[in-house]
Design a protein around this motif. Structure first.
Motif, short mmCIF file in Angstrom:
data_model
loop_
_atom_site.label_atom_id
_atom_site.label_comp_id
_atom_site.label_asym_id
_atom_site.label_seq_id
_atom_site.Cartn_x
_atom_site.Cartn_y
_atom_site.Cartn_z
N VAL A 1 0.82 -1.22 0.00
CA VAL A 1 0.00 0.00 0.00
C VAL A 1 0.86 1.27 0.00
O VAL A 1 0.42 2.31 -0.51
N VAL A 2 2.08 1.18 0.50
CA VAL A 2 3.00 2.32 0.40
C VAL A 2 3.21 2.67 -1.07
O VAL A 2 3.22 3.85 -1.46
N GLN A 3 3.33 1.63 -1.90
CA GLN A 3 3.50 1.85 -3.35
C GLN A 3 2.29 2.57 -3.95
O GLN A 3 2.37 3.16 -5.01
N GLN A 4 1.15 2.50 -3.25
CA GLN A 4 -0.08 3.14 -3.75
C GLN A 4 -0.28 4.52 -3.13
O GLN A 4 -1.34 5.13 -3.28
N GLY A 5 0.71 4.99 -2.36
CA GLY A 5 0.61 6.33 -1.79
C GLY A 5 0.08 6.39 -0.37
O GLY A 5 -0.19 7.48 0.16
N VAL A 6 -0.05 5.23 0.27
CA VAL A 6 -0.56 5.20 1.65
C VAL A 6 0.55 5.59 2.61
O VAL A 6 1.71 5.21 2.44
N ASN A 7 0.20 6.41 3.62
CA ASN A 7 1.21 6.73 4.63
C ASN A 7 0.72 6.45 6.06
O ASN A 7 1.39 6.77 7.03
N GLU A 8 -0.46 5.84 6.18
CA GLU A 8 -0.93 5.48 7.52
C GLU A 8 -1.75 4.18 7.45
O GLU A 8 -2.63 4.04 6.60
N LEU A 9 -1.44 3.27 8.37
CA LEU A 9 -2.21 2.03 8.50
C LEU A 9 -3.13 2.15 9.70
O LEU A 9 -2.74 2.71 10.73
N LEU A 10 -4.35 1.61 9.55
CA LEU A 10 -5.35 1.68 10.63
C LEU A 10 -5.88 0.28 10.90
O LEU A 10 -5.93 -0.55 10.00
N LEU A 11 -6.33 0.07 12.12
CA LEU A 11 -7.05 -1.17 12.41
C LEU A 11 -7.84 -1.03 13.70
O LEU A 11 -7.57 -0.16 14.53
N GLU A 12 -8.84 -1.92 13.82
CA GLU A 12 -9.64 -2.03 15.04
C GLU A 12 -9.56 -3.45 15.53
O GLU A 12 -9.61 -4.37 14.72
N VAL A 13 -9.47 -3.62 16.83
CA VAL A 13 -9.35 -4.98 17.37
C VAL A 13 -10.12 -5.05 18.68
O VAL A 13 -10.21 -4.07 19.42
N ARG A 14 -10.70 -6.22 18.93
CA ARG A 14 -11.42 -6.41 20.20
C ARG A 14 -10.46 -6.22 21.37
O ARG A 14 -9.33 -6.75 21.34
N GLU A 15 -10.94 -5.55 22.39
CA GLU A 15 -10.12 -5.27 23.57
C GLU A 15 -9.59 -6.57 24.21
O GLU A 15 -8.52 -6.59 24.80
N SER A 16 -10.37 -7.67 24.08
CA SER A 16 -9.96 -8.94 24.71
C SER A 16 -8.96 -9.73 23.86
O SER A 16 -8.47 -10.77 24.31
N ASN A 17 -8.65 -9.26 22.66
CA ASN A 17 -7.78 -10.02 21.75
C ASN A 17 -6.31 -9.69 22.04
O ASN A 17 -5.62 -9.02 21.26
N HIS A 18 -5.85 -10.20 23.18
CA HIS A 18 -4.52 -9.79 23.66
C HIS A 18 -3.40 -10.20 22.70
O HIS A 18 -2.45 -9.44 22.52
N GLY A 19 -3.52 -11.41 22.10
CA GLY A 19 -2.48 -11.86 21.18
C GLY A 19 -2.33 -10.90 20.01
O GLY A 19 -1.21 -10.49 19.66
N ALA A 20 -3.46 -10.54 19.40
CA ALA A 20 -3.42 -9.63 18.25
C ALA A 20 -2.89 -8.26 18.67
O ALA A 20 -2.08 -7.65 17.96
N ILE A 21 -3.31 -7.79 19.83
CA ILE A 21 -2.85 -6.47 20.29
C ILE A 21 -1.32 -6.49 20.50
O ILE A 21 -0.61 -5.56 20.09
#
Ligand SMILES: CC(C)(COP(=O)(O)OP(=O)(O)OC[C@H]1O[C@@H](n2cnc3c(N)ncnc32)[C@H](O)[C@@H]1OP(=O)(O)O)[C@@H](O)C(=O)NCCC(=O)NCCS
Length: 161
Positions: A98-118
């Motif tokens: 996505v950097v190649q496409q001009g993106v300069n920020e990544l976003l995400l949402e995750v469940r508060e209980s998903n400790h591994g992913a966090i």
């Protein structure tokens, strides 16, 4: 022989194996229609395991791009192949693409209980920037909602990767 791992863009013909992976390895699997829509309208990468004769899909990342931001909609790694750095690799491939496409920020949402992913996201430099209270339902498969939990919003400015 150890089967080789590769990462490639998904196509619409990958629908069934992705649905199967998601159903078995995502605690909150997506409906078939949502997976199909993701394949049609978003950018999707797969982790593939195996050689020319036999391959299986053990990871999936789907993300959207809007102007200079890209949002991770879902990342899933087969439960049997976790803690081997595959999610980290997929996130790096997504970021590089996505950097190649001009993106300069990544976003995400995750469940508060998903400790591994966090822990995964924090280990890659994502920063917690917000919390949506009562955003997700807490449910057990096939049962009605048991309550609600917050979504944690993370971002990563690309120059810091
Ligand atoms: C979250 C998920 C994608 C991580 O996949 P993974 O391939 O196991 O992650 P990686 O091996 O790349 O992990 C990299 C680092 O993240 C952290 N991490 C990942 N999973 C972790 C866990 N369960 N517990 C603690 N730390 C964890 C660790 O720091 C890990 O490094 P280490 O193994 O050297 O300690 C996987 O557990 C999954 O598919 N979960 C179900 C779907 C899901 O919750 N997706 C995220 C919501 S969008």
């Amino acid at each position: 022989m150890i089967p080789s791992i590769s990462i490639r863009l998904a196509t619409e013909s990958d629908l069934q194996p992705i649905i199967q992976l998601d159903a078995l390895s995502n605690p909150h699997p997506w409906r078939k229609g949502l997976v199909a829509e993701a394949l049609q309208t978003r950018q999707n990468w797969l982790v593939e395991l195996g050689d020319a004769t036999q391959k299986s899909i053990v990871g999936w990342l789907t993300a959207s791009v809007v102007l200079d931001q890209s949002e991770l909609e879902l990342i899933v790694i087969d439960s049997s192949f976790r803690r081997q750095g595959l999610a980290r690799k997929l996130i790096m491939v997504w970021s590089d693409a996505v950097v190649q496409q001009g993106v300069n920020e990544l976003l995400l949402e995750v469940r508060e209980s998903n400790h591994g992913a966090i822990l995964l996201y924090e280990s890659m430099g994502f920063e917690l920037v917000g919390r949506r209270k009562n955003y997700y339902q807490i449910e057990k498969q096939g049962q009605t909602a048991l309550g609600r939990e917050a979504a944690c919003l993370f971002t990563l400015k690309i120059e810091s990767l």
